[in-house]
Design a protein around this motif. Sequence first.
Motif, PDB file in Angstrom:
ATOM      1  N   VAL A 234       0.809  -1.219   0.000  1.00 60.58           N
ATOM      2  CA  VAL A 234       0.000   0.000   0.000  1.00 60.58           C
ATOM      3  C   VAL A 234       0.842   1.269   0.000  1.00 60.58           C
ATOM      4  O   VAL A 234       0.359   2.338  -0.366  1.00 60.58           O
ATOM      5  CB  VAL A 234      -0.979   0.017   1.195  1.00 60.58           C
ATOM      6  CG1 VAL A 234      -1.989  -1.108   1.072  1.00 60.58           C
ATOM      7  CG2 VAL A 234      -0.242  -0.048   2.526  1.00 60.58           C
ATOM      8  N   MET A 235       2.113   1.167   0.397  1.00 63.20           N
ATOM      9  CA  MET A 235       2.995   2.341   0.352  1.00 63.20           C
ATOM     10  C   MET A 235       4.441   1.879   0.461  1.00 63.20           C
ATOM     11  O   MET A 235       4.730   0.788   0.978  1.00 63.20           O
ATOM     12  CB  MET A 235       2.664   3.349   1.457  1.00 63.20           C
ATOM     13  CG  MET A 235       3.015   2.898   2.854  1.00 63.20           C
ATOM     14  SD  MET A 235       2.601   4.138   4.129  1.00 63.20           S
ATOM     15  CE  MET A 235       0.823   3.918   4.259  1.00 63.20           C
ATOM     16  N   THR A 236       5.350   2.722  -0.051  1.00 63.26           N
ATOM     17  CA  THR A 236       6.780   2.473   0.064  1.00 63.26           C
ATOM     18  C   THR A 236       7.470   3.790   0.412  1.00 63.26           C
ATOM     19  O   THR A 236       6.888   4.866   0.272  1.00 63.26           O
ATOM     20  CB  THR A 236       7.381   1.940  -1.251  1.00 63.26           C
ATOM     21  OG1 THR A 236       7.269   2.937  -2.267  1.00 63.26           O
ATOM     22  CG2 THR A 236       6.665   0.676  -1.708  1.00 63.26           C
ATOM     23  N   THR A 237       8.711   3.685   0.832  1.00 63.33           N
ATOM     24  CA  THR A 237       9.471   4.902   1.097  1.00 63.33           C
ATOM     25  C   THR A 237       9.762   5.629  -0.210  1.00 63.33           C
ATOM     26  O   THR A 237       9.884   5.025  -1.268  1.00 63.33           O
ATOM     27  CB  THR A 237      10.791   4.569   1.804  1.00 63.33           C
ATOM     28  OG1 THR A 237      11.388   3.430   1.174  1.00 63.33           O
ATOM     29  CG2 THR A 237      10.555   4.269   3.265  1.00 63.33           C
ATOM     30  N   ASP A 238       9.838   6.946  -0.116  1.00 70.36           N
ATOM     31  CA  ASP A 238      10.133   7.775  -1.276  1.00 70.36           C
ATOM     32  C   ASP A 238      11.604   7.600  -1.667  1.00 70.36           C
ATOM     33  O   ASP A 238      12.425   7.176  -0.863  1.00 70.36           O
ATOM     34  CB  ASP A 238       9.845   9.243  -0.943  1.00 70.36           C
ATOM     35  CG  ASP A 238       9.711  10.105  -2.179  1.00 70.36           C
ATOM     36  OD1 ASP A 238       9.817   9.562  -3.292  1.00 70.36           O
ATOM     37  OD2 ASP A 238       9.500  11.319  -2.025  1.00 70.36           O
ATOM     38  N   GLY A 239      11.912   7.915  -2.910  1.00 67.92           N
ATOM     39  CA  GLY A 239      13.299   7.808  -3.351  1.00 67.92           C
ATOM     40  C   GLY A 239      13.577   6.573  -4.180  1.00 67.92           C
ATOM     41  O   GLY A 239      14.719   6.364  -4.624  1.00 67.92           O
ATOM     42  N   GLY A 240      12.550   5.742  -4.409  1.00 69.75           N
ATOM     43  CA  GLY A 240      12.742   4.566  -5.254  1.00 69.75           C
ATOM     44  C   GLY A 240      13.425   3.422  -4.534  1.00 69.75           C
ATOM     45  O   GLY A 240      13.472   3.355  -3.303  1.00 69.75           O
ATOM     46  N   THR A 241      13.987   2.515  -5.330  1.00 67.63           N
ATOM     47  CA  THR A 241      14.610   1.306  -4.800  1.00 67.63           C
ATOM     48  C   THR A 241      16.137   1.427  -4.839  1.00 67.63           C
ATOM     49  O   THR A 241      16.693   2.371  -5.384  1.00 67.63           O
ATOM     50  CB  THR A 241      14.171   0.086  -5.625  1.00 67.63           C
ATOM     51  OG1 THR A 241      14.544   0.292  -7.000  1.00 67.63           O
ATOM     52  CG2 THR A 241      12.664  -0.109  -5.542  1.00 67.63           C
ATOM     53  N   TYR A 242      16.785   0.440  -4.260  1.00 72.23           N
ATOM     54  CA  TYR A 242      18.257   0.386  -4.290  1.00 72.23           C
ATOM     55  C   TYR A 242      18.671  -1.068  -4.519  1.00 72.23           C
ATOM     56  O   TYR A 242      17.844  -2.001  -4.397  1.00 72.23           O
ATOM     57  CB  TYR A 242      18.853   0.929  -2.992  1.00 72.23           C
ATOM     58  CG  TYR A 242      18.557   0.103  -1.759  1.00 72.23           C
ATOM     59  CD1 TYR A 242      19.479  -0.847  -1.295  1.00 72.23           C
ATOM     60  CD2 TYR A 242      17.364   0.258  -1.047  1.00 72.23           C
ATOM     61  CE1 TYR A 242      19.203  -1.608  -0.160  1.00 72.23           C
ATOM     62  CE2 TYR A 242      17.092  -0.478   0.075  1.00 72.23           C
ATOM     63  CZ  TYR A 242      18.009  -1.416   0.513  1.00 72.23           C
ATOM     64  OH  TYR A 242      17.741  -2.177   1.625  1.00 72.23           O
ATOM     65  N   ASP A 243      19.913  -1.270  -4.880  1.00 73.66           N
ATOM     66  CA  ASP A 243      20.420  -2.626  -5.114  1.00 73.66           C
ATOM     67  C   ASP A 243      20.437  -3.395  -3.799  1.00 73.66           C
ATOM     68  O   ASP A 243      21.052  -2.959  -2.808  1.00 73.66           O
ATOM     69  CB  ASP A 243      21.835  -2.583  -5.699  1.00 73.66           C
ATOM     70  CG  ASP A 243      21.849  -2.062  -7.126  1.00 73.66           C
ATOM     71  OD1 ASP A 243      20.852  -2.282  -7.848  1.00 73.66           O
ATOM     72  OD2 ASP A 243      22.853  -1.432  -7.514  1.00 73.66           O
ATOM     73  N   CYS A 244      19.753  -4.529  -3.788  1.00 76.14           N
ATOM     74  CA  CYS A 244      19.739  -5.343  -2.576  1.00 76.14           C
ATOM     75  C   CYS A 244      21.177  -5.783  -2.245  1.00 76.14           C
ATOM     76  O   CYS A 244      21.965  -6.097  -3.149  1.00 76.14           O
ATOM     77  CB  CYS A 244      18.859  -6.571  -2.772  1.00 76.14           C
ATOM     78  SG  CYS A 244      17.134  -6.182  -3.143  1.00 76.14           S
TER      79      CYS A 244
END
Length: 304
Positions: free
Chosen positions: A146-156
């Motif tokens: 339903v929501m994620t942190t702003d700023g997109g994703t990063y390499d795991c």
Amino acid sequence: MTPPPGWYPDPHAPHLERWWDGTAWTEHRRAPETAGPPVSVPVPAGGGSGRAKAVALTVAGAVLVAAITTGAIVLSGGSGSDGDATPADPSPTTYYTAAPPSPTTEEPDPVEEEDPSVVVDELNGITFPLPEGWVLPEYVTDHSVVMTTDGGTYDCPGDWGRCWHGQVRSRTVPSDGETPEALAKADIADAAEEVYGRNRLDQRPFGGITSHRQIAAGPVAVAGRAGYYVRWRVQTAEGPGGYVQSLAFPSTVGIGSPVVVRFAFDAGDDGPPLGDMDLITDGIRPVGDADTGGGVGTSVGPTD
């Protein structure tokens, strides 16, 4: 729908034309430029409204009645002594005029604007507050997010893939009458494994969970209902690990099937504030009832 702007027979003086601006009659009048068949108010493509059709037919009828009445006056004179036709005495012509069209007085239903600070979960009948630093999910195939942190994703840090620093998921779970406490305690291990252990793609984005400890648990009021939460701190083989929480409470819709909300926050400086778990939990409301909140159980308290 109303007739488009243009010159139409003046309802108060059919021998003239009057400008209709699409909303109301103006004071501009003129003599018809060319003789021809009666001009009727055009009806928009698709049929238009019943009122627009009535106006067109009435105006056309008025012109037709005027023509018939005028012809009858010319042809109804008596004969003189020399046999020539004598014009009849002119008499006022009766016109059946149409009332000028008027714009509709009905106002369209207002379009309800979405509140950018609220996430609506229609399936489970609840809304979530969207704190600063959080956004609606993008490019996410899992509809429970339903929501994620702003700023997109990063390499795991572990297996190849993309990770979020924080995410919140919501889903309805089957129940045979288990209490929210029992549901939350049974769900927390799966919630931790889903993000920091082995995911649905059989990957280990953080190299797997090496250990965990419970840092908080207890009853909590959620959308005016008695719920329960369990919170873990997990250590992972790769990366800083994180915090996970399982929150269970009865649904506010349908037959009241339980809802479980899962929180997963990365630890460390890049993760969201742990207090956002409390903020989001405290702000969950039933859809359409922003005033329903606490009052049952206890509040989520600060944790380390």
